[in-house]
Enzyme design. Structure first.
Site, PDB file in Angstrom:
ATOM      1  NE  ARG A   1     -10.920  -9.779  -2.071  1.00 27.93           N
ATOM      2  CZ  ARG A   1     -11.370  -8.880  -2.939  1.00 27.93           C
ATOM      3  NH1 ARG A   1     -11.601  -9.220  -4.197  1.00 27.93           N
ATOM      4  NH2 ARG A   1     -11.603  -7.638  -2.571  1.00 27.93           N
TER       5      ARG A   1
ATOM      6  CE  LYS B   1      -3.897  -1.780   2.743  1.00 35.94           C
ATOM      7  NZ  LYS B   1      -4.950  -1.658   1.716  1.00 35.94           N
TER       8      LYS B   1
HETATM    9  N1  BES Z   1      -8.036  -3.825   4.515  1.00 37.06           N
HETATM   10  C1  BES Z   1      -8.225  -3.399   3.186  1.00 37.06           C
HETATM   11  C2  BES Z   1      -9.537  -2.666   2.994  1.00 37.06           C
HETATM   12  C3  BES Z   1      -9.651  -1.310   3.602  1.00 37.06           C
HETATM   13  C4  BES Z   1      -9.207  -0.204   2.915  1.00 37.06           C
HETATM   14  C5  BES Z   1     -10.263  -1.140   4.816  1.00 37.06           C
HETATM   15  C6  BES Z   1      -9.338   1.047   3.465  1.00 37.06           C
HETATM   16  C7  BES Z   1     -10.387   0.096   5.372  1.00 37.06           C
HETATM   17  C8  BES Z   1      -9.940   1.206   4.702  1.00 37.06           C
HETATM   18  C9  BES Z   1      -8.222  -4.584   2.227  1.00 37.06           C
HETATM   19  O1  BES Z   1      -7.442  -5.656   2.593  1.00 37.06           O
HETATM   20  C10 BES Z   1      -7.720  -4.084   0.931  1.00 37.06           C
HETATM   21  O2  BES Z   1      -6.592  -3.707   0.881  1.00 37.06           O
HETATM   22  N2  BES Z   1      -8.556  -4.110  -0.086  1.00 37.06           N
HETATM   23  C11 BES Z   1      -8.184  -3.679  -1.375  1.00 37.06           C
HETATM   24  C12 BES Z   1      -8.839  -4.613  -2.353  1.00 37.06           C
HETATM   25  C13 BES Z   1      -8.321  -4.478  -3.747  1.00 37.06           C
HETATM   26  C14 BES Z   1      -6.882  -4.866  -3.829  1.00 37.06           C
HETATM   27  C15 BES Z   1      -9.176  -5.349  -4.642  1.00 37.06           C
HETATM   28  C16 BES Z   1      -8.674  -2.256  -1.553  1.00 37.06           C
HETATM   29  O3  BES Z   1      -9.727  -1.902  -1.042  1.00 37.06           O
HETATM   30  O4  BES Z   1      -7.960  -1.483  -2.196  1.00 37.06           O
HETATM   31 MN    MN Z   2      -5.436  -5.424   1.949  1.00 39.72          MN
END
Ligand code: BES
Ligand code: MN
Ligand code: ZN
Length: 489
Positions: A338, A264
């Site tokens: 997931r 990230k």
């Molecule tokens: N934990 C995150 C989701 C999240 C993002 C929660 C911001 C709270 C605030 C999750 O694991 C994630 O990173 N999801 C990705 C999914 C994508 C790669 C399909 C996302 O939301 O960018």
């Molecule tokens: Mn994630």
């Protein structure tokens, strides 16, 4: 945890020092008026409330001197009727504002019994502060220890203790979620579970990394293998005699989500300690359900891993095998929730429960779609209706989202049964997540998915009974689902 002693009285006690008297302020034909109460407000009668700075705006609080060293806390009750939801939020706002008094007397006039209970519930929920690792000198502990609710409603000790059970579970969830990730990792969460279930007669089973490998939990392992702090799966079981229905809760427990090798950006990584909220919520839900003694079999599955980039981390392009035998092409290691949930759902499915609910901070897309106060709700029609009704009872906000058929094809893979994302796709991210999870629950089992990425933490100012940081949202909805399934309410 600070506990409040709650007393119910038909008339307000006498004014005394260190005591706040909470009175409602409403607007009547352009003038501010106090709501009816048994508190002697003659001291205020000569004043124009507006000149004192009071307002009828919902939750606004103005404090003015009362006789004998007491204080009037004048709270805006808004325009409409004080229903349960409003009473709950007013209670929370009052709790946040009255921490510095020794006692508080709440007299908002003639409330229905349910609104009176909601006011107390909100007060308890709002009476929370996380001080974490602040040094002693910078902590100002709450002085408040006693509340008197003035009402004619007959409120029983049992009703008050049920509220306390829920509030304690919500507070504990918030504490776990607020704990910094250097202290919160899979094994430390397991410790928290073991100490949190003491004396409750719950059965706890823990899979460490060896057991996970031996038993085919390829999702939790793949996500956890980049960290020096190995993953865990925890099953917490409450099985009272005579229970007929079985509810399974599956919680996403990523104790920190860096994204893994699909790292990230710096700004998006901040706050990712909240990524274990689903697991903390599932854990504390069973604790609350068992303390309430609800006649229902409940299992909570906590899927715990730390998602880190390292030479042992999973790679984009890896293919992993989930507990139920399905293979997943991992195209983005940041879609890790997931993967761990797929294992947790598979394990839950093996026990053939009547209903599975998974709880996860799954997608940023949930926040884009619904903002920060609503949880996205997806799943089988019947399960969705049950969760919606339970949320309504609890006064929590969920919104039913579809699983549009055409989005499923985005997850088709050339090399595995399914891919975890579609690279480059931005359409319906929350719904694609829901589609993926659905593949791990056979249609015969009722299933709902709650994406709580939005409401799990509150990075804005506190409001109502919701503090900054971890909110503990959805726990009361899950308990309400258990109440419904057990035929108890
Ligand atoms: N934990 C995150 C989701 C999240 C993002 C929660 C911001 C709270 C605030 C999750 O694991 C994630 O990173 N999801 C990705 C999914 C994508 C790669 C399909 C996302 O939301 O960018
Ligand atoms: Mn994630
Ligand atoms: Zn995550």
């Amino acid at each position: 945890m600070t506990t409040l002693k709650i007393t119910v009285a038909a008339k307000a006690p006498a004014f005394k020092k260190d005591t706040a008297f909470l009175l409602g302020v409403k607007e009547q034909s352009k003038n501010l008026q106090l709501t009816k109460s048994s508190v002697d407000s003659t001291a205020l009668a000569k004043h124009d409330l507006e000149q004192l700075g009071a307002s009828a705006n919902f939750e606004s609080i103005t404090k003015v001197a009362a006789p004998n060293g007491a204080v009037f806390a004048l709270i805006g009750v808004g325009a409409e009727k004080l229903d349960e939801d409003k009473a709950r939020n007013l209670g929370g706002a009052a709790a946040r504002s009255l921490r510095g008094f020794a006692e508080a007397v709440l007299d908002l006039g003639a409330l229905s019994k349910t609104s009176a209970l909601a006011l107390i519930e909100g007060f308890q929920l709002g009476f929370y502060e996380y001080n974490g690792k602040k040094s002693k000198a910078s902590i100002k502990p709450a002085k408040l220890s006693k509340i008197t609710l003035v009402t004619d409603a007959k409120i029983t000790a049992k009703e008050l203790s049920e509220i306390a059970v829920l509030a304690t579970a919500v507070h504990t969830t918030r504490d776990l979620v607020n704990t910094p990730p250097n202290d919160m990792y899979p094994a430390s969460m397991v410790k928290a579970v073991q100490s949190g279930v003491k004396g409750l007669g719950l059965k706890v089973q823990v899979w460490d990394e060896k057991a996970l490998a031996k038993e085919g939990f390829g999702g939790i392992l793949a996500v956890g293998m980049g960290s020096s702090r190995p993953p865990r799966l925890v099953k917490i079981e409450y099985k009272p005699k005579g229970a007929t229905k079985h509810l399974a809760l599956v919680g996403k427990g990523i104790t920190f989500d860096t994204g893994g090798l699909s790292l990230k950006p710096a700004e998006s990584m901040v706050g990712m300690k909240y990524d274990m909220t689903g697991a903390a919520t599932a854990f504390q839900s069973v604790v609350a359900i068992s303390k309430l003694g609800l006649p229902i079999h409940v299992t909570a599955w906590l899927c715990l891993a730390e998602n880190m980039p390292s030479s042992t981390a999973q790679r984009p392009d890896d293919v992993i095998r989930i507990r139920n035998g399905k293979t997943v092409e991992v195209l983005n290691t940041d879609a890790e929730g997931r993967l761990v949930l797929a294992d947790g759902l598979s394990a839950a499915v093996e026990t053939k429960p009547d209903l599975i609910i998974d709880i996860a901070t799954l997608t940023g897309a949930a926040t884009i779609a619904l903002g920060n106060r609503y949880a996205g709700l997806m799943g089988a029609a019947k399960a969705v209706r049950v969760v919606e009704a339970a949320a309504e009872k609890a006064g929590e906000l969920v919104w039913h989202m579809p699983l549009p058929a055409e989005l499923r094809a985005l997850l088709n893979s050339e090399v595995a049964d399914i891919a975890n994302v579609k690279i480059g796709n931005r359409a319906g991210g929350m719904l694609v997540g829901g589609h993926f999870l659905r593949e791990f629950v056979p249609v015969e089992i009722d299933w709902a998915h709650l994406d709580i990425a939005g409401p799990a933490d509150n990075s804005a100012a506190a409001y109502g009974y919701t503090p900054k940081g971890g909110t503990g949202v959805i726990l009361r909805t899950l308990v309400s689902v258990a109440q419904h399934l057990s035929g108890n309410k």
